[in-house]
Design a protein around this motif. Structure first.
Motif, PDB file in Angstrom:
ATOM      1  N   ALA A   1      46.145 139.172 -14.032  1.00 56.01           N
ATOM      2  CA  ALA A   1      45.311 138.753 -14.982  1.00 56.01           C
ATOM      3  C   ALA A   1      44.344 139.835 -15.381  1.00 56.01           C
ATOM      4  CB  ALA A   1      44.883 137.360 -15.377  1.00 56.01           C
ATOM      5  N   GLU A   2      44.151 140.854 -14.715  1.00 55.13           N
ATOM      6  CA  GLU A   2      42.881 141.421 -14.840  1.00 55.13           C
ATOM      7  C   GLU A   2      43.548 142.532 -15.460  1.00 55.13           C
ATOM      8  OE1 GLU A   2      41.384 141.081 -10.018  1.00 55.13           O
ATOM      9  OE2 GLU A   2      39.952 139.889 -10.483  1.00 55.13           O
ATOM     10  N   LYS A   3      44.502 143.386 -14.799  1.00 57.72           N
ATOM     11  CA  LYS A   3      45.462 144.281 -14.978  1.00 57.72           C
ATOM     12  C   LYS A   3      45.444 144.124 -16.473  1.00 57.72           C
ATOM     13  CE  LYS A   3      47.460 146.412 -10.864  1.00 57.72           C
ATOM     14  NZ  LYS A   3      48.292 146.509  -9.788  1.00 57.72           N
ATOM     15  N   LEU A   4      45.984 143.568 -17.162  1.00 62.07           N
ATOM     16  CA  LEU A   4      46.033 143.002 -18.493  1.00 62.07           C
ATOM     17  C   LEU A   4      44.930 143.129 -19.268  1.00 62.07           C
ATOM     18  CD1 LEU A   4      49.415 140.280 -18.446  1.00 62.07           C
ATOM     19  CD2 LEU A   4      49.451 142.167 -18.843  1.00 62.07           C
ATOM     20  N   ALA A   5      44.464 142.768 -18.375  1.00 61.68           N
ATOM     21  CA  ALA A   5      42.972 142.591 -19.405  1.00 61.68           C
ATOM     22  C   ALA A   5      42.378 143.908 -19.542  1.00 61.68           C
ATOM     23  CB  ALA A   5      41.971 141.625 -18.377  1.00 61.68           C
TER      24      ALA A   5
ATOM     25  N   LYS B   1      47.659 132.483  -2.482  1.00 63.70           N
ATOM     26  CA  LYS B   1      48.128 133.918  -2.074  1.00 63.70           C
ATOM     27  C   LYS B   1      49.093 133.770  -3.801  1.00 63.70           C
ATOM     28  CE  LYS B   1      49.211 134.981   2.611  1.00 63.70           C
ATOM     29  NZ  LYS B   1      49.798 135.631   2.718  1.00 63.70           N
ATOM     30  N   ALA B   2      49.657 132.778  -4.353  1.00 66.95           N
ATOM     31  CA  ALA B   2      50.038 132.727  -5.287  1.00 66.95           C
ATOM     32  C   ALA B   2      48.813 133.017  -6.941  1.00 66.95           C
ATOM     33  CB  ALA B   2      50.830 131.790  -5.842  1.00 66.95           C
ATOM     34  N   ARG B   3      48.085 132.560  -6.306  1.00 68.70           N
ATOM     35  CA  ARG B   3      47.333 132.312  -7.252  1.00 68.70           C
ATOM     36  C   ARG B   3      46.296 133.425  -7.614  1.00 68.70           C
ATOM     37  NH1 ARG B   3      43.377 127.433  -9.888  1.00 68.70           N
ATOM     38  NH2 ARG B   3      41.527 129.414 -10.096  1.00 68.70           N
ATOM     39  N   LYS B   4      45.790 133.906  -6.652  1.00 73.44           N
ATOM     40  CA  LYS B   4      45.169 135.418  -6.256  1.00 73.44           C
ATOM     41  C   LYS B   4      46.664 136.254  -6.452  1.00 73.44           C
ATOM     42  CE  LYS B   4      43.065 139.134  -2.787  1.00 73.44           C
ATOM     43  NZ  LYS B   4      44.111 139.195  -1.890  1.00 73.44           N
ATOM     44  N   ALA B   5      47.917 136.442  -6.795  1.00 77.44           N
ATOM     45  CA  ALA B   5      48.166 137.803  -7.562  1.00 77.44           C
ATOM     46  C   ALA B   5      48.442 137.248  -8.807  1.00 77.44           C
ATOM     47  CB  ALA B   5      49.837 137.165  -6.830  1.00 77.44           C
ATOM     48  N   VAL B   6      48.626 135.948  -9.286  1.00 76.32           N
ATOM     49  CA  VAL B   6      48.031 135.620 -10.784  1.00 76.32           C
ATOM     50  C   VAL B   6      47.122 136.225 -11.492  1.00 76.32           C
ATOM     51  CG1 VAL B   6      48.040 133.800 -12.370  1.00 76.32           C
ATOM     52  CG2 VAL B   6      49.809 133.702 -10.457  1.00 76.32           C
ATOM     53  N   GLU B   7      46.259 135.680 -10.494  1.00 75.59           N
ATOM     54  CA  GLU B   7      44.269 136.706 -11.215  1.00 75.59           C
ATOM     55  C   GLU B   7      44.433 138.430 -11.376  1.00 75.59           C
ATOM     56  OE1 GLU B   7      40.015 136.811 -11.932  1.00 75.59           O
ATOM     57  OE2 GLU B   7      42.033 134.792 -11.652  1.00 75.59           O
ATOM     58  N   GLU B   8      44.976 138.578 -10.361  1.00 74.93           N
ATOM     59  CA  GLU B   8      45.098 140.269  -9.807  1.00 74.93           C
ATOM     60  C   GLU B   8      46.406 140.113 -11.429  1.00 74.93           C
ATOM     61  OE1 GLU B   8      47.346 141.092  -6.169  1.00 74.93           O
ATOM     62  OE2 GLU B   8      45.198 140.750  -5.539  1.00 74.93           O
TER      63      GLU B   8
ATOM     64  N   ARG C   1      58.974 139.969 -16.001  1.00 74.09           N
ATOM     65  CA  ARG C   1      60.601 139.790 -15.222  1.00 74.09           C
ATOM     66  C   ARG C   1      60.211 140.906 -13.911  1.00 74.09           C
ATOM     67  NH1 ARG C   1      63.962 135.730 -16.631  1.00 74.09           N
ATOM     68  NH2 ARG C   1      63.749 135.429 -18.867  1.00 74.09           N
ATOM     69  N   ARG C   2      60.132 141.693 -14.124  1.00 72.44           N
ATOM     70  CA  ARG C   2      60.146 142.408 -13.276  1.00 72.44           C
ATOM     71  C   ARG C   2      58.254 142.507 -12.692  1.00 72.44           C
ATOM     72  NH1 ARG C   2      56.960 147.320 -12.301  1.00 72.44           N
ATOM     73  NH2 ARG C   2      55.377 147.335 -14.084  1.00 72.44           N
ATOM     74  N   VAL C   3      57.434 142.670 -13.140  1.00 68.87           N
ATOM     75  CA  VAL C   3      56.293 142.062 -12.674  1.00 68.87           C
ATOM     76  C   VAL C   3      55.870 141.145 -11.421  1.00 68.87           C
ATOM     77  CG1 VAL C   3      53.634 141.473 -12.371  1.00 68.87           C
ATOM     78  CG2 VAL C   3      54.196 142.789 -13.791  1.00 68.87           C
ATOM     79  N   LEU C   4      56.750 139.149 -12.497  1.00 67.32           N
ATOM     80  CA  LEU C   4      57.596 138.692 -11.212  1.00 67.32           C
ATOM     81  C   LEU C   4      57.925 138.551 -10.453  1.00 67.32           C
ATOM     82  CD1 LEU C   4      57.559 135.704 -14.125  1.00 67.32           C
ATOM     83  CD2 LEU C   4      55.743 136.372 -12.715  1.00 67.32           C
TER      84      LEU C   4
ATOM     85  N   ILE D   1      43.198 141.333 -23.122  1.00 62.47           N
ATOM     86  CA  ILE D   1      43.343 140.741 -22.797  1.00 62.47           C
ATOM     87  C   ILE D   1      42.649 139.730 -22.468  1.00 62.47           C
ATOM     88  CG2 ILE D   1      44.809 138.850 -22.131  1.00 62.47           C
ATOM     89  CD1 ILE D   1      47.305 140.556 -22.176  1.00 62.47           C
ATOM     90  N   GLU D   2      41.918 138.899 -22.635  1.00 64.29           N
ATOM     91  CA  GLU D   2      40.464 137.941 -22.547  1.00 64.29           C
ATOM     92  C   GLU D   2      41.774 136.204 -21.593  1.00 64.29           C
ATOM     93  OE1 GLU D   2      37.816 136.708 -25.200  1.00 64.29           O
ATOM     94  OE2 GLU D   2      37.869 138.287 -26.230  1.00 64.29           O
ATOM     95  N   TYR D   3      40.854 135.714 -20.967  1.00 66.20           N
ATOM     96  CA  TYR D   3      41.656 134.945 -20.093  1.00 66.20           C
ATOM     97  C   TYR D   3      40.646 134.102 -19.217  1.00 66.20           C
ATOM     98  CZ  TYR D   3      40.819 137.339 -15.302  1.00 66.20           C
ATOM     99  OH  TYR D   3      40.021 138.736 -14.395  1.00 66.20           O
ATOM    100  N   ASP D   4      41.397 132.686 -18.743  1.00 70.27           N
ATOM    101  CA  ASP D   4      40.086 131.652 -17.796  1.00 70.27           C
ATOM    102  C   ASP D   4      41.360 130.850 -17.380  1.00 70.27           C
ATOM    103  OD1 ASP D   4      41.463 130.495 -20.275  1.00 70.27           O
ATOM    104  OD2 ASP D   4      39.368 129.505 -20.196  1.00 70.27           O
ATOM    105  N   TRP D   5      40.890 130.664 -16.283  1.00 69.39           N
ATOM    106  CA  TRP D   5      41.335 128.902 -15.735  1.00 69.39           C
ATOM    107  C   TRP D   5      41.522 127.932 -16.224  1.00 69.39           C
ATOM    108  CZ3 TRP D   5      45.763 130.077 -12.317  1.00 69.39           C
ATOM    109  CH2 TRP D   5      45.442 131.529 -11.809  1.00 69.39           C
ATOM    110  N   ASN D   6      41.815 126.891 -16.214  1.00 67.88           N
ATOM    111  CA  ASN D   6      41.628 125.701 -16.657  1.00 67.88           C
ATOM    112  C   ASN D   6      42.710 124.932 -15.521  1.00 67.88           C
ATOM    113  OD1 ASN D   6      41.242 123.310 -17.062  1.00 67.88           O
ATOM    114  ND2 ASN D   6      42.680 123.538 -18.963  1.00 67.88           N
ATOM    115  N   GLY D   7      42.534 125.108 -14.091  1.00 66.07           N
ATOM    116  CA  GLY D   7      42.568 123.795 -13.150  1.00 66.07           C
ATOM    117  C   GLY D   7      43.924 124.730 -13.073  1.00 66.07           C
ATOM    118  N   ASP D   8      45.413 124.734 -12.244  1.00 57.80           N
ATOM    119  CA  ASP D   8      46.254 126.019 -11.508  1.00 57.80           C
ATOM    120  C   ASP D   8      47.186 126.244 -13.403  1.00 57.80           C
ATOM    121  OD1 ASP D   8      45.440 125.442  -9.609  1.00 57.80           O
ATOM    122  OD2 ASP D   8      46.995 123.840  -9.406  1.00 57.80           O
TER     123      ASP D   8
END
Length: 91
Positions: free
Chosen positions: A25-29, A16-23, A83-86, A34-41
Motif C-alpha cells: 500500500a505504501e508503494k502504491l501511495a 507478517k501478512a499485514r506488514k506485507a500488505v502495508e508495504e 498477481r505478480r506482486v502477490l 492512492i490513499e489507504y486506511d485500515w478498517n480491522g483486517d
C-alpha cells in the motif's frame, strides 16, 4: 465499470501478512497517489478511477477493486501486476 476479484493463498503469520500488505500500500501511495486506511483486517484504498480493498484472512488474501472507465481498459495488465506482486510477497 470493470471489477477485479483475486483470491491468493498465503502461509504467512498474521503480523507478517499485514506488514506485507502495508508495504504494498505504501508503494502504491508513493507511485500512484492512492490513499489507504485500515478498517480491522481490511485495507481500503482509493484514488480517481479506482476503489478497492484487500481483505486479510488467516490463509488467504482477497483483492477486490472497481475500475473506472479509463482504467477498465487496462484491467488485464492491472490484474497481471497484482498477481505478480502477490506471488512475490505472499509465497
Amino acid at each position: 465499470m470493470s471489477n477485479i476479484d483475486i483470491r491468493h493463498d498465503h502461509s504467512l503469520t498474521h503480523a507478517k501478512a499485514r506488514k506485507a500488505v502495508e508495504e504494498v500500500a505504501e508503494k502504491l501511495a508513493e507511485r500512484f497517489g492512492i490513499e489507504y486506511d485500515w478498517n480491522g483486517d481490511i485495507l481500503n484504498f482509493a484514488r480517481s478511477g479506482v476503489d478497492g480493498k484487500i481483505a486479510l484472512g488467516p490463509k488467504q488474501l482477497r483483492v477486490t477493486a472497481s475500475l473506472g472507465f479509463l482504467l477498465g481498459a487496462l484491467k488485464g495488465p492491472i490484474e497481471s501486476e497484482i498477481r505478480r506482486v502477490l506471488d512475490e510477497r505472499f509465497k
